[in-house]
Design an enzyme around this catalytic site. Structure first.
Site, PDB file in Angstrom:
ATOM      1  N   CYS A   8      43.428  44.407  37.482  1.00 13.70           N
ATOM      2  CA  CYS A   8      44.810  43.970  37.250  1.00 13.70           C
ATOM      3  C   CYS A   8      44.991  43.778  35.748  1.00 13.70           C
ATOM      4  O   CYS A   8      44.251  44.364  34.951  1.00 13.70           O
ATOM      5  CB  CYS A   8      45.132  42.711  38.064  1.00 13.70           C
ATOM      6  SG  CYS A   8      44.138  41.268  37.651  1.00 13.70           S
ATOM      7  N   ASN A  11      42.980  39.656  35.053  1.00 15.97           N
ATOM      8  CA  ASN A  11      41.746  39.402  35.808  1.00 15.97           C
ATOM      9  C   ASN A  11      41.562  37.926  36.155  1.00 15.97           C
ATOM     10  O   ASN A  11      40.445  37.428  36.274  1.00 15.97           O
ATOM     11  CB  ASN A  11      40.505  39.936  35.062  1.00 15.97           C
ATOM     12  CG  ASN A  11      39.239  39.990  35.910  1.00 15.97           C
ATOM     13  OD1 ASN A  11      38.133  39.815  35.413  1.00 15.97           O
ATOM     14  ND2 ASN A  11      39.367  40.219  37.197  1.00 15.97           N
TER      15      ASN A  11
HETATM   16  P1  4NP Z   1      46.723  39.065  36.936  1.00 18.00           P
HETATM   17  O1  4NP Z   1      47.891  38.069  36.493  1.00 18.00           O
HETATM   18  O2  4NP Z   1      46.935  40.346  36.178  1.00 18.00           O
HETATM   19  O3  4NP Z   1      46.967  39.217  38.405  1.00 18.00           O
HETATM   20  O4  4NP Z   1      45.433  38.364  36.599  1.00 18.00           O
HETATM   21  C1  4NP Z   1      48.148  37.780  35.150  1.00 18.00           C
HETATM   22  C2  4NP Z   1      47.416  36.807  34.502  1.00 18.00           C
HETATM   23  C3  4NP Z   1      47.684  36.502  33.189  1.00 18.00           C
HETATM   24  C4  4NP Z   1      48.695  37.169  32.521  1.00 18.00           C
HETATM   25  C5  4NP Z   1      49.425  38.149  33.164  1.00 18.00           C
HETATM   26  C6  4NP Z   1      49.132  38.462  34.487  1.00 18.00           C
HETATM   27  N1  4NP Z   1      49.001  36.838  31.178  1.00 18.00           N
HETATM   28  O5  4NP Z   1      49.969  37.406  30.640  1.00 18.00           O
HETATM   29  O6  4NP Z   1      48.309  36.005  30.571  1.00 18.00           O
END
Ligand code: 4NP
Length: 161
Positions: A8, A11
């Site tokens: 993703c 992560n």
């Molecule tokens: P993930 O969700 O891709 O499902 O882990 C996210 C976690 C953090 C961020 C974006 C999406 N971020 O922008 O910090």
């Protein structure tokens, strides 16, 4: 051993959840010696962090413990080391495909969308829940449970099984 990497953006939400749910299904099927999975993010912004506590709490309610997981960024070596790299959404899939083209590592055919293994669902992407509320994490888990079931069913039909 078939190796699967769930990917993703950060992560800390979707891909560690997918890894945890898939591992549980594999263990319940008695197939832990056949499949190895891990997760990573196309961003390494959260490197070394445990999963988002909302994601961990939602997973734990369904019997999946994400406590030992730590975030890391995808590296070119992952494109060689894993048999399948499954992206949670289309921007992530494109980033992986771009890494593959630029590095020449691995095979483009290994890269796909996780929910392509759940074709009965009306959506192809697991939406980013990071800025959402608790209900978004429940929706993510619903989608991931279907994707993981479909993935395992697909893998069990493959000749390597
Ligand atoms: P993930 O969700 O891709 O499902 O882990 C996210 C976690 C953090 C961020 C974006 C999406 N971020 O922008 O910090």
């Amino acid at each position: 051993m078939v190796r699967i990497l769930f990917v993703c953006l950060g992560n800390i939400c979707r891909s560690p959840t997918a890894d945890g749910v898939f591992r549980k299904l594999v263990a319940e099927a008695g197939l832990s010696d056949r499949f190895a999975s891990d997760s990573a993010g196309v961003s390494d912004y959260h490197e070394g962090e445990p999963p988002d506590e909302r994601a961990a709490a939602a997973a734990l309610k369904r019997g999946v413990d994400l406590g030992a997981m730590r975030a890391r960024g995808v590296v070119a070596a992952d494109l060689r080391a894993f048999d399948l790299l499954l992206a949670m959404d289309e921007p992530v899939r494109r980033r992986l495909a771009g890494m593959q083209r630029l590095s020449g590592a691995g095979d483009a055919a290994k890269i796909g969308l996780f929910l392509d293994h759940a074709p009965h669902l009306p959506v192809r992407e697991v939406p980013d829940p990071y800025l959402g509320g608790e209900e978004h994490f429940e929706e993510v888990l619903d989608l991931i449970e279907e994707g993981a079931k479909g993935l395992l069913a697909h893998l069990r039909r493959e000749p390597w099984m």
